[in-house]
Scaffold this motif. Structure first.
Motif, mmCIF file in Angstrom:
data_model
loop_
_atom_site.group_PDB
_atom_site.id
_atom_site.type_symbol
_atom_site.label_atom_id
_atom_site.label_comp_id
_atom_site.label_asym_id
_atom_site.label_seq_id
_atom_site.Cartn_x
_atom_site.Cartn_y
_atom_site.Cartn_z
ATOM 1 N N ALA A 142 124.730 42.799 47.489
ATOM 2 C CA ALA A 142 125.100 41.406 46.515
ATOM 3 C C ALA A 142 126.428 41.228 47.431
ATOM 4 N N ALA A 175 123.073 38.012 46.028
ATOM 5 C CA ALA A 175 122.853 38.442 46.350
ATOM 6 C C ALA A 175 121.529 38.196 47.019
ATOM 7 N N VAL A 207 123.169 38.237 40.226
ATOM 8 C CA VAL A 207 122.719 39.925 39.984
ATOM 9 C C VAL A 207 121.895 38.904 38.164
ATOM 10 N N ASP A 260 129.668 38.614 41.764
ATOM 11 C CA ASP A 260 129.343 38.285 42.925
ATOM 12 C C ASP A 260 128.329 36.823 42.559
#
Length: 381
Positions: free
Chosen positions: A223, A246, A198, A243
Motif C-alpha cells: 500500500a 495498493a 485497501v 493509502d
C-alpha cells in the motif's frame, strides 16, 4: 395478486452512492416497476425512511424524490414495527455502532461494505446478527455487473479450461482538490475516518475472487500514499494519512494467481475503470463493468519478440466480443430484490455478514502484509 408495503430504514443516503444507486436506482426503481415479486406472486413495495445527520439535506432529498418520512433520530426510525429492514450506507467509521443498534431492535440488516474497519468488529457483527436471529446481507454489486456476469457465463461453460491467472486494473485520477475539485470525499484519505483504498477495495476484490475463481489462501500487498497532502471540500489543506494506491498478489485455491492494482493516482488507459484479464489453458477473457472480450486458443496469435522491427499485428483486433444474450438490469437493484426475498421468504442469499467479514479480513491482512513486507496466509474465519 396481493400487494403489501414494508418499511426500509435507509441511513446515509445523502451520500453519492447511497443516494444514486440505493435510493434512486434500487428502492425507488423497485417501486416504479411495481415492487418485488415473491414466489407466490405477491408483490412487495418498499417505503423508504431516510435517516441522516443533516436535517436540511434530508428534507431536500426527501422532497426531491417524494419520500414522506425522514429523521435524524435513528432509534425513532427503528421503533416502527413495519420497518423490517435497516440499510447502512454511512462512512465506514460510523457503521458498526448503527448496525448493532438495528440488530438489537430486531431489524434485518443490509449494508454497504466494508462492514467494519477491523475483522474483529466485522466478526462481532456476524455473531450479533446470528444471536438475534436477523437476516443480514452485504452489498457485493460487482458480481451483478454485465461484464462479470458474462465472465461467470464463460467460467460455467468451461471456456477457460484450467484457469491460471487473473490480472485486475482498477482506478482513476482523483484530483487533489486545489486546482480542481476532488471527486471523492476527503474522508477517503484520512485513516482515522476509515479511509484508504485497501479497506475500500480489497473487500470488493475478495468477493469477486471468492465467487468467481476460488478462496483466497494468501496475500502479498504493498500500500502507498502517493499524494501526501490534499485539499478538502471547504478549501482547507490536510495531510493524507490513508493509502491511495495498493498493489496486491493473491494466491487462490487450485493454484490460481491473481494480481490486482488499485489506485486513485492513475490516469486511465483502458476501456473501463476496472478490467480483469483471465487467462486459462483453453482461452482468455478481458472483462470490464459492461463488456467482455475473449480469445480462444485456436485463435491465439504466435508473437515473436523482435525489438528491431515494428509490430505489425493488431493484437486487440483479434479478440471477440461476448454477446449480451440477455437484458442486464441494475446490479444494485438486483441484489436489493434478492435480499427482500431472503427476508420475506427465506430465499437464498449467500452474501451475508460472514462474507463481509472475510472481505474485511483480506483488507486487514493486506495492510499488515504491506507494513511487514511479507506474504501472509489467509486463515479461515
Amino acid at each position: 395478486m396481493s400487494v403489501r408495503t414494508i418499511g426500509v430504514v435507509m441511513n446515509g443516503v445523502t451520500g453519492r452512492m447511497g443516494h444514486r444507486q440505493h435510493l434512486v436506482r434500487s428502492v425507488l426503481a423497485i417501486n416504479e416497476q411495481g415492487g418485488v415479486t415473491l414466489s407466490d406472486g405477491e408483490r412487495v413495495l418498499l417505503r423508504p425512511v431516510l435517516v441522516g445527520r443533516d436535517p436540511a439535506r434530508l428534507a431536500r432529498l426527501a422532497a426531491r424524490h417524494g419520500v414522506a418520512e425522514h429523521t435524524t433520530e435513528l432509534d425513532a426510525a427503528l421503533t416502527g414495527d413495519d420497518n423490517l429492514i435497516y440499510f447502512d450506507a454511512q462512512v465506514t467509521s460510523a457503521r458498526v455502532k448503527s448496525v448493532l443498534r438495528a440488530i438489537d431492535a430486531g431489524k434485518h440488516v443490509y449494508t454497504e461494505k466494508p462492514t467494519a474497519e477491523s475483522v474483529d468488529e466485522a466478526v462481532a457483527l456476524a455473531e450479533a446478527a446470528a444471536a438475534r436471529g436477523v437476516k443480514n446481507g452485504v452489498v457485493q454489486d460487482k458480481l451483478f455487473l454485465p461484464g462479470l456476469l458474462k465472465l461467470r457465463r464463460l467460467i460455467d461453460g468451461g471456456f477457460f479450461g484450467r484457469i491460471l491467472s487473473v490480472r485486475g486494473e482498477f482506478g482513476y485520477w482523483v484530483f487533489e482538490g486545489d486546482w480542481q475539485e476532488a471527486q471523492r470525499p476527503s474522508w477517503n484519505y484520512r485513516a482515522a475516518d476509515g479511509g484508504g483504498i485497501v479497506l475500500d477495495m480489497f473487500p470488493h476484490w475478495h468477493y469477486v475472487m471468492e465467487n468467481l475463481f476460488g478462496r483466497v489462501e494468501a496475500v502479498y500487498a504493498k500500500a502507498a500514499t502517493h499524494i501526501p497532502a490534499r485539499v478538502d471540500e471547504h478549501g482547507a489543506a490536510y495531510e493524507a494519512t490513508a493509502d491511495d494506491a495498493a498493489y496486491g498478489i493473491f494466491e487462490l485455491e487450485g493454484g490460481v494467481i491473481a494480481q490486482i492494482n488499485s489506485s486513485w493516482t492513475v490516469r486511465v488507459n483502458r476501456d473501463e475503470l476496472v478490467e480483469f484479464q483471465v487467462d486459462g489453458t483453453h482461452g482468455s477473457a478481458v472483462a470490464g463493468l459492461r463488456d467482455c472480450r475473449i480469445q480462444h486458443r485456436a485463435g491465439t496469435p504466435k508473437p515473436v519478440w523482435n525489438p528491431d522491427l515494428p509490430v505489425a499485428t493488431r493484437f486487440r483486433e483479434q479478440w471477440q466480443e461476448v454477446p449480451d444474450n440477455t437484458e442486464f438490469d441494475n446490479g444494485f437493484k438486483i441484489q436489493w430484490e434478492l435480499f427482500v426475498r431472503h427476508v420475506l421468504e427465506d430465499a437464498p442469499f449467500p452474501y451475508d455478514f460472514a462474507a463481509g467479514a472475510r472481505g474485511v479480513q483480506l483488507a486487514e491482512l493486506g495492510l499488515r502484509s504491506s507494513a511487514e513486507g511479507r506474504r501472509i496466509e489467509v486463515p479461515a474465519l
